[in-house]
Design an enzyme around this catalytic site. Sequence first.
Site, short mmCIF file in Angstrom:
data_model
loop_
_atom_site.label_atom_id
_atom_site.label_comp_id
_atom_site.label_asym_id
_atom_site.label_seq_id
_atom_site.Cartn_x
_atom_site.Cartn_y
_atom_site.Cartn_z
N LYS A 13 0.82 -1.22 0.00
CA LYS A 13 0.00 0.00 0.00
C LYS A 13 0.86 1.27 0.00
O LYS A 13 0.60 2.19 -0.75
CB LYS A 13 -0.92 0.04 1.24
CG LYS A 13 -1.90 -1.11 1.32
CD LYS A 13 -2.87 -0.93 2.48
CE LYS A 13 -2.22 -0.94 3.85
NZ LYS A 13 -1.67 -2.26 4.27
N ARG A 88 -9.56 0.76 8.78
CA ARG A 88 -9.05 -0.60 9.02
C ARG A 88 -10.08 -1.46 9.71
O ARG A 88 -9.84 -2.65 9.93
CB ARG A 88 -7.84 -0.48 9.92
CG ARG A 88 -6.58 -1.16 9.41
CD ARG A 88 -5.60 -1.08 10.54
NE ARG A 88 -4.28 -1.54 10.30
CZ ARG A 88 -3.33 -0.91 9.63
NH1 ARG A 88 -3.57 0.22 9.03
NH2 ARG A 88 -2.13 -1.43 9.57
N ARG A 160 11.64 -2.45 10.81
CA ARG A 160 10.64 -1.89 11.72
C ARG A 160 10.37 -2.90 12.84
O ARG A 160 10.33 -4.09 12.60
CB ARG A 160 9.34 -1.64 10.96
CG ARG A 160 9.08 -0.19 10.68
CD ARG A 160 7.96 0.00 9.71
NE ARG A 160 6.71 -0.65 10.10
CZ ARG A 160 5.58 -0.53 9.41
NH1 ARG A 160 5.56 0.18 8.31
NH2 ARG A 160 4.50 -1.15 9.81
N ARG A 171 -0.36 -9.30 12.78
CA ARG A 171 -0.97 -8.22 11.98
C ARG A 171 -1.79 -8.79 10.84
O ARG A 171 -2.85 -8.27 10.50
CB ARG A 171 0.13 -7.29 11.44
CG ARG A 171 0.71 -6.39 12.53
CD ARG A 171 2.08 -5.85 12.16
NE ARG A 171 2.08 -5.05 10.95
CZ ARG A 171 3.13 -4.91 10.14
NH1 ARG A 171 4.27 -5.51 10.42
NH2 ARG A 171 3.04 -4.17 9.08
#
Length: 217
Positions: A13, A88, A160, A171
């Site tokens: 994205k 989301r 990250r 996730r």
Amino acid sequence: MRLVLLGAPGAGKGTLAKDLVNHLNIPHISTGDMFREAVAAGTELGRKVQSIIQSGALVPDEIVNQVVEERLKKDDCRSGFIFDGYPRTVPQAVTLDEILSKISAKLDAVISLEISEEVVVKRLTNRRVCPKCGRIYNMISMPPKNDELCDDCQVKVVVRDDDREEVVRRRYRLYHELTEPLVDYYRKKGILIQVNSEVDHQDLVKKVLDRLEKVRT
Ligand code: ADP
Ligand code: ZN
């Protein structure tokens, strides 16, 4: 144009958003980037969301919606925007519709990037980000030109915190449970564009731009 990018973490994205910004001249709004900036700046918002983000959980809807509503008031959003990572959850999508209807606006298109869990895990554990400018790299498919240094800043790129495998799987699971229902939500509204994102990035950009061209006319 008012656009939303949907897709599992690692679907691409952020990278796609940066390409669309160049072609469409509208701001890229990433709630994930906004939260990470708040954490780095040590603001009150940053302190609230830091541990949530590190664990891979979702920030509560009220906090996200408030941040987004404020952001949409800025002048640069008048010509449109690309949301990346928002909405989301179904409640966030309902709130977004409400915020937009207050200014007599609505979404033009929602682009859903389709990808499998195994491809996600492979991509994210190889993802690196420049701590200075936020540019994203992939050590397999899109490595920095010079070793592990950002092409733009010459700073060492990093992993990250939430790109570690167990956090990535969490996730992905959350995406499947909470975000994927939005695909149906927007399909019913007739504004959904679905694309396979397990393809070469330039092909993906081209395909999305072609589909958006049809929305505009
Ligand atoms: P991803 O690569 O998972 O799409 P993002 O950069 O979009 O990552 O988001 C990073 C983290 O920020 C998420 O795991 C979550 O904790 C938080 N976050 C970002 N956007 C939202 C949102 N719309 N609702 C809830 N939490 C969010
Ligand atoms: Zn950089």
